[in-house]
Structure formats: structure tokens, C-alpha cells
Design a protein around this motif. Structure first.
Motif, PDB file in Angstrom:
ATOM      1  N   THR A  68      -0.718   3.690   9.753  1.00 36.11           N
ATOM      2  CA  THR A  68      -1.774   4.404  10.479  1.00 36.11           C
ATOM      3  C   THR A  68      -3.115   3.735  10.214  1.00 36.11           C
ATOM      4  OG1 THR A  68      -0.536   6.454  10.143  1.00 36.11           O
ATOM      5  CG2 THR A  68      -2.817   6.690  10.836  1.00 36.11           C
ATOM      6  N   GLY A  69      -3.375   3.414   8.939  1.00 39.07           N
ATOM      7  CA  GLY A  69      -4.624   2.742   8.569  1.00 39.07           C
ATOM      8  C   GLY A  69      -4.705   1.368   9.221  1.00 39.07           C
ATOM      9  N   THR A  75       9.071   1.559   2.093  1.00 38.43           N
ATOM     10  CA  THR A  75       9.021   2.927   1.562  1.00 38.43           C
ATOM     11  C   THR A  75      10.441   3.363   1.245  1.00 38.43           C
ATOM     12  OG1 THR A  75       8.662   5.253   2.165  1.00 38.43           O
ATOM     13  CG2 THR A  75       8.880   3.722   3.992  1.00 38.43           C
ATOM     14  N   TYR A  83      -5.435  -1.286   0.328  1.00 38.81           N
ATOM     15  CA  TYR A  83      -6.734  -1.233   1.016  1.00 38.81           C
ATOM     16  C   TYR A  83      -7.897  -1.146   0.032  1.00 38.81           C
ATOM     17  CZ  TYR A  83      -3.859  -0.439   5.156  1.00 38.81           C
ATOM     18  OH  TYR A  83      -2.935  -0.565   6.172  1.00 38.81           O
ATOM     19  N   ARG A 108     -10.335   5.145   5.041  1.00 37.34           N
ATOM     20  CA  ARG A 108     -10.285   6.053   6.209  1.00 37.34           C
ATOM     21  C   ARG A 108     -11.634   6.136   6.911  1.00 37.34           C
ATOM     22  NH1 ARG A 108      -5.698   9.794   5.661  1.00 37.34           N
ATOM     23  NH2 ARG A 108      -4.583   9.206   3.783  1.00 37.34           N
ATOM     24  N   ARG A 142      -5.483   1.614  13.005  1.00 34.59           N
ATOM     25  CA  ARG A 142      -6.897   1.971  13.246  1.00 34.59           C
ATOM     26  C   ARG A 142      -7.797   0.758  13.000  1.00 34.59           C
ATOM     27  NH1 ARG A 142      -9.218   6.573   9.893  1.00 34.59           N
ATOM     28  NH2 ARG A 142     -11.093   5.816  10.922  1.00 34.59           N
ATOM     29  N   ARG A 157      -3.646   4.216  -3.346  1.00 27.62           N
ATOM     30  CA  ARG A 157      -4.034   5.023  -2.190  1.00 27.62           C
ATOM     31  C   ARG A 157      -5.557   4.967  -2.152  1.00 27.62           C
ATOM     32  NH1 ARG A 157       1.160   7.252  -0.895  1.00 27.62           N
ATOM     33  NH2 ARG A 157       2.346   7.579  -2.785  1.00 27.62           N
ATOM     34  N   CYS A 158      -6.126   4.851  -0.972  1.00 20.98           N
ATOM     35  CA  CYS A 158      -7.564   4.585  -0.877  1.00 20.98           C
ATOM     36  C   CYS A 158      -8.201   5.431   0.218  1.00 20.98           C
ATOM     37  CB  CYS A 158      -7.773   3.089  -0.608  1.00 20.98           C
ATOM     38  SG  CYS A 158      -9.474   2.648  -0.283  1.00 20.98           S
ATOM     39  N   GLY A 205       4.260   2.408   4.027  1.00 23.34           N
ATOM     40  CA  GLY A 205       4.873   3.464   4.827  1.00 23.34           C
ATOM     41  C   GLY A 205       3.977   3.911   5.967  1.00 23.34           C
ATOM     42  N   ASP A 206       4.197   5.123   6.446  1.00 22.75           N
ATOM     43  CA  ASP A 206       3.503   5.541   7.672  1.00 22.75           C
ATOM     44  C   ASP A 206       1.982   5.638   7.499  1.00 22.75           C
ATOM     45  OD1 ASP A 206       3.780   7.756   6.086  1.00 22.75           O
ATOM     46  OD2 ASP A 206       4.559   9.071   7.649  1.00 22.75           O
ATOM     47  N   GLY A 207       1.513   6.069   6.313  1.00 24.17           N
ATOM     48  CA  GLY A 207       0.061   6.130   6.077  1.00 24.17           C
ATOM     49  C   GLY A 207      -0.551   4.733   6.164  1.00 24.17           C
ATOM     50  N   THR A 208       0.111   3.794   5.539  1.00 20.42           N
ATOM     51  CA  THR A 208      -0.346   2.397   5.546  1.00 20.42           C
ATOM     52  C   THR A 208      -0.423   1.867   6.979  1.00 20.42           C
ATOM     53  OG1 THR A 208       0.663   2.058   3.395  1.00 20.42           O
ATOM     54  CG2 THR A 208       0.264   0.074   4.724  1.00 20.42           C
ATOM     55  N   SER A 231       0.836  -1.207   0.000  1.00 23.57           N
ATOM     56  CA  SER A 231       0.000   0.000   0.000  1.00 23.57           C
ATOM     57  C   SER A 231       0.869   1.254   0.000  1.00 23.57           C
ATOM     58  CB  SER A 231      -0.894  -0.075   1.238  1.00 23.57           C
ATOM     59  OG  SER A 231      -1.410   1.168   1.615  1.00 23.57           O
ATOM     60  N   GLY A 232       0.286   2.367  -0.454  1.00 19.03           N
ATOM     61  CA  GLY A 232       1.047   3.621  -0.525  1.00 19.03           C
ATOM     62  C   GLY A 232       1.995   3.599  -1.720  1.00 19.03           C
ATOM     63  N   GLY A 233       3.125   4.270  -1.601  1.00 22.34           N
ATOM     64  CA  GLY A 233       4.084   4.299  -2.715  1.00 22.34           C
ATOM     65  C   GLY A 233       4.777   2.957  -2.872  1.00 22.34           C
TER      66      GLY A 233
HETATM   67  P1  ATP Z   1       4.688   6.267   1.269  1.00 21.40           P
HETATM   68  O1  ATP Z   1       5.548   6.527   2.488  1.00 21.40           O
HETATM   69  O2  ATP Z   1       5.445   5.584   0.202  1.00 21.40           O
HETATM   70  O3  ATP Z   1       3.912   7.471   0.802  1.00 21.40           O
HETATM   71  P2  ATP Z   1       2.391   5.424   2.749  1.00 21.40           P
HETATM   72  O4  ATP Z   1       1.990   4.107   3.273  1.00 21.40           O
HETATM   73  O5  ATP Z   1       2.735   6.476   3.773  1.00 21.40           O
HETATM   74  O6  ATP Z   1       3.569   5.197   1.730  1.00 21.40           O
HETATM   75  P3  ATP Z   1      -0.087   6.843   2.148  1.00 21.40           P
HETATM   76  O7  ATP Z   1      -0.689   7.217   0.838  1.00 21.40           O
HETATM   77  O8  ATP Z   1       0.166   7.908   3.125  1.00 21.40           O
HETATM   78  O9  ATP Z   1       1.235   6.000   1.801  1.00 21.40           O
HETATM   79  O10 ATP Z   1      -1.060   5.777   2.858  1.00 21.40           O
HETATM   80  C1  ATP Z   1      -1.494   4.615   2.154  1.00 21.40           C
HETATM   81  C2  ATP Z   1      -2.958   4.344   2.441  1.00 21.40           C
HETATM   82  O11 ATP Z   1      -3.117   4.078   3.853  1.00 21.40           O
HETATM   83  C3  ATP Z   1      -3.913   5.492   2.167  1.00 21.40           C
HETATM   84  O12 ATP Z   1      -4.262   5.610   0.809  1.00 21.40           O
HETATM   85  C4  ATP Z   1      -5.106   5.073   3.018  1.00 21.40           C
HETATM   86  O13 ATP Z   1      -5.884   4.083   2.362  1.00 21.40           O
HETATM   87  C5  ATP Z   1      -4.442   4.428   4.238  1.00 21.40           C
HETATM   88  N1  ATP Z   1      -4.407   5.411   5.339  1.00 21.40           N
HETATM   89  C6  ATP Z   1      -3.543   6.438   5.528  1.00 21.40           C
HETATM   90  N2  ATP Z   1      -3.857   7.145   6.633  1.00 21.40           N
HETATM   91  C7  ATP Z   1      -4.979   6.557   7.146  1.00 21.40           C
HETATM   92  C8  ATP Z   1      -5.809   6.818   8.271  1.00 21.40           C
HETATM   93  N3  ATP Z   1      -5.590   7.829   9.105  1.00 21.40           N
HETATM   94  N4  ATP Z   1      -6.857   5.980   8.491  1.00 21.40           N
HETATM   95  C9  ATP Z   1      -7.106   4.953   7.641  1.00 21.40           C
HETATM   96  N5  ATP Z   1      -6.367   4.667   6.572  1.00 21.40           N
HETATM   97  C10 ATP Z   1      -5.320   5.451   6.312  1.00 21.40           C
END
Ligand code: ATP
Length: 326
Positions: free
Chosen positions: A110-111, A130, A44, A80, A114, A75-76, A105-108, A12-14
Motif C-alpha cells: 500500500t505504501g 509475509t 521505509y 504515511r 502510494r 514499521r514506519c 506484505g499488504d501494508g508495505t 518492510s513490515g513483519g
Molecule cells: P505483514 O503482513 O508481515 O504485517 P506488512 O507489509 O503488511 O507486513 P505493515 O506494518 O502493515 O506490514 O506495513 C509496513 C509499512 O508500510 C508500515 O509501517 C508503513 O511504513 C507502510 N505503510 C502501510 N500502509 C501505508 C499507507 N497507507 N501509506 C503509506 N505507507 C504505508
């Protein structure tokens, strides 16, 4: 006895080189332990859209050398929302999945955290994938080494043409929040200056340094990480150009080529190690953690802690990069 019977894996993410060796290790370690496996396409998004398929050892043949991710990534925004998470959970449950490996990465993370707090019967294990190398709890993230080598290769080529024409080049590299790629690539290629999100570089100081370099070197390379506070490479070049009129100034944005390519041996081994350990940790009943490499040992870190952004660039590298470019 294993605490899990069926694991889902997603990226997920990048995308990051090394994700495929990691997927391979996850699937084969699960098979070895008689744990069933499914793959989720497009992170996701695939969980919500039910784009999930059975995997076995042969599903991951001949992928060690491939960049990108065979599972695709996305990215989805819907994930969220509570409704999105519920749909994702139901799609996993109806297949008997009781654990999830998320590579991202960190977004993945965080999701994932949760999601796991909402549905604690779904065990979660994170793998740091990442190119940014910005997660606390792992000295290196998947893809960082390959991306840095890609930048080094490009910088070496740019140095040839910069030298031939006595030019000043500003090269923008990835790193919105973390200057890891910029710093290591800069040291590897002898960049005359490295501008990082972690360091305030005054334009006046940069101009002074460029002028002093011009007196003794035929070319100069300034690396600008995306997240540098002076703006991108074009902005910085514009500001410097006005003051060093005698230099032929060029700008190159390396962009997405930094994400691609066959993973380095380091990333293949790291991906294999992290994938192997992620499955073993789930089997042992761990959840809401990230597997990482610290001091060349595998360690588990709570996802909450991994997200604290305590990651710091090495002081010796910061100091050395200035000294070695005199
Ligand atoms: P990179 O570091 O390469 O950007 P990443 O994992 O940080 O990778 P993001 O686009 O930030 O990439 O997050 C990936 C996906 O994680 C998002 O598109 C979303 O589906 C999910 N996500 C991010 N933040 C949240 C959140 N607060 N709650 C639920 N899902 C989240």
C-alpha cells in the motif's frame, strides 16, 4: 537497453524467512545486468533516515540459510505522510536510484503504491514477503512454508506430551486475517479441530466434537488461528473447559517463534525466483506490480489487484480437514 540504472531494495513490515534469499537474488540479478544496487536498512524508516548503502555480489554472500532479513525491517508511521514520502524520494534521487524493490506484505505494498503514484519516475516492484500467505496474485508468499513447518514441528512435540497425559491442547498460531498456516499445519498434524478466521466455528459444535473425540482418542489438539472470531486460544479454552471437566486442558501460544528460523528449501527457491523476476521485470520497464508464483509460473499482478484481499483458502483443504480428523 535497461530502463533502470540503479535499484534500491528494502524489506518492510513483519520479517519472513526467505527474505534473505530474495535480497541475494535481487542484488546478483542486478549485478549480472550491469544495474547498480543499494540496500535500505529498516524498510521505509531507512529511506527517510537515509540509511542506504551500496551493495554488490559479495554483500549477499552466505545469507541463503539465514532467517530474518540482513536489511532489517521496521514499521514506519512517517512514511504515511506526504513529507515522509518526499524525504524518502529525495534520498533515493540524490543517489541516482530510479527503481525500488519492496519485499513485504499488504501494508508495505500500500505504501509502495502510494509512493509510486506520487513519484511515477520511481519504478516499483513488490515481492510478497509475509508468513500470512494472504496476497492475491501468488499461490505462496515468502516465509509461509517455513512458518508452517515450524508450527508442524511444534505440534508434533505437543502431540507427544498430549498423548502421554491424555490432554486437550489449544494451540494458537499466527493468522489475524488468513488461516493458511492453521489449516495446513492442522492437516499435517491431524488436529482434531481447526478454527480459522475464514470459518465460523460455533463453540457448541466444538464442544460436541471434543466430547466425541475424548471417547475414542487419548489426546486432542485444537488449532486456533489468531483471527478466529471466538477470540484467542485462551478464550476458546475457557469456554470449552467449563463443559469438558474430565479433560486436562492446556493452552500454548506459539507466538513469534513462527517467524524465525532458517528458510525451508521451498522458501529459498521461491525467494530466489521472485527476486530474479522482480529485477528482470524492472529492467523491462514494468512498474507498480507484484511478482508472484501462480501454478508454478512467475506472473506479474498489479499491486492494486494484489491488495484486493481476494485470497481464498482451498475448498478441498477445508473439507478434508474435517473429514480426516474423525
Ligand atoms: P505483514 O503482513 O508481515 O504485517 P506488512 O507489509 O503488511 O507486513 P505493515 O506494518 O502493515 O506490514 O506495513 C509496513 C509499512 O508500510 C508500515 O509501517 C508503513 O511504513 C507502510 N505503510 C502501510 N500502509 C501505508 C499507507 N497507507 N501509506 C503509506 N505507507 C504505508
Amino acid at each position: 537497453m535497461s530502463k533502470v540504472s540503479k535499484i534500491a531494495v528494502l524489506t518492510s513490515g513483519g520479517d519472513a524467512p526467505g527474505m534473505n534469499p530474495c535480497i541475494r537474488a535481487v542484488v546478483r540479478t542486478a549485478m549480472y545486468n550491469n544495474v547498480k544496487m543499494v540496500g535500505v536498512r529498516q524498510g521505509y524508516k531507512g529511506l527517510i533516515e537515509d540509511d542506504i548503502y551500496d551493495m554488490d555480489s559479495r554483500s549477499v554472500s552466505n545469507i541463503l540459510n539465514l532467517g530474518g532479513t540482513i536489511l532489517k525491517t521496521a514499521r514506519c508511521a512517517e512514511f504515511r505522510t506526504p513529507e515522509g514520502m518526499e524525504t524518502a524520494y529525495n534520498n533515493l534521487k540524490k543517489r541516482g536510484v530510479d527503481a525500488l524493490v519492496v519485499i513485504g506484505g499488504d501494508g508495505t505494498f500500500t505504501g509502495a503504491l502510494r509512493f509510486s503514484k506520487q513519484y511515477p519516475d520511481m519504478a516499483i516492484m513488490g515481492v510478497p514477503g509475509t508468513i500470512d500467505n494472504d496476497l492475491f496474485g501468488s499461490d505462496f508468499t515468502l516465509g509461509f512454508d517455513t512458518a508452517t513447518n515450524t508450527v508442524v514441528d511444534a505440534l508434533d512435540k505437543i502431540r507427544d506430551t498430549a498423548d502421554a497425559h491424555d490432554r486437550l491442547f489449544f494451540i494458537e498460531v499466527m493468522g489475524r486475517d488468513a488461516g493458511c498456516i492453521a489449516l495446513r499445519a492442522g492437516i499435517s498434524c491431524g488436529a482434531e479441530a481447526i478454527m480459522l478466521p475464514e470459518k465460523d466455528t460455533a463453540i457448541a459444535d466444538l464442544i460436541a466434537s471434543v466430547k466425541s473425540n475424548q471417547a475414542k482418542k487419548s489426546s486432542s489438539i485444537v488449532i486456533v488461528a489468531e483471527g478466529d472470531k471466538n477470540g484467542g486460544a485462551y478464550d476458546v479454552a475457557q469456554k470449552v473447559k467449563a463443559e469438558v471437566k474430565s479433560y486436562d486442558v492446556k493452552v500454548t501460544i506459539l507466538g513469534h517463534l513462527q517467524r524465525g528460523g532458517s528458510p525451508s528449501a521451498f522458501d529459498r527457491v521461491l525467494g530466489s525466483r521472485l527476486g530474479f523476476s522482480a529485477v528482470n521485470a524492472l529492467i523491462q520497464g514494468e512498474t507498480q506490480k507484484m511478482v508472484g508464483l501462480r501454478g508454478n509460473k512467475i506472473e506479474l499482478t498489479k499491486i492494486e489487484q494484489a491488495l484486493t484481499h481476494q485470497f481464498k483458502l482451498e475448498d478441498d483443504l477445508m473439507l478434508m480437514s474435517d473429514i480426516l480428523s474423525i
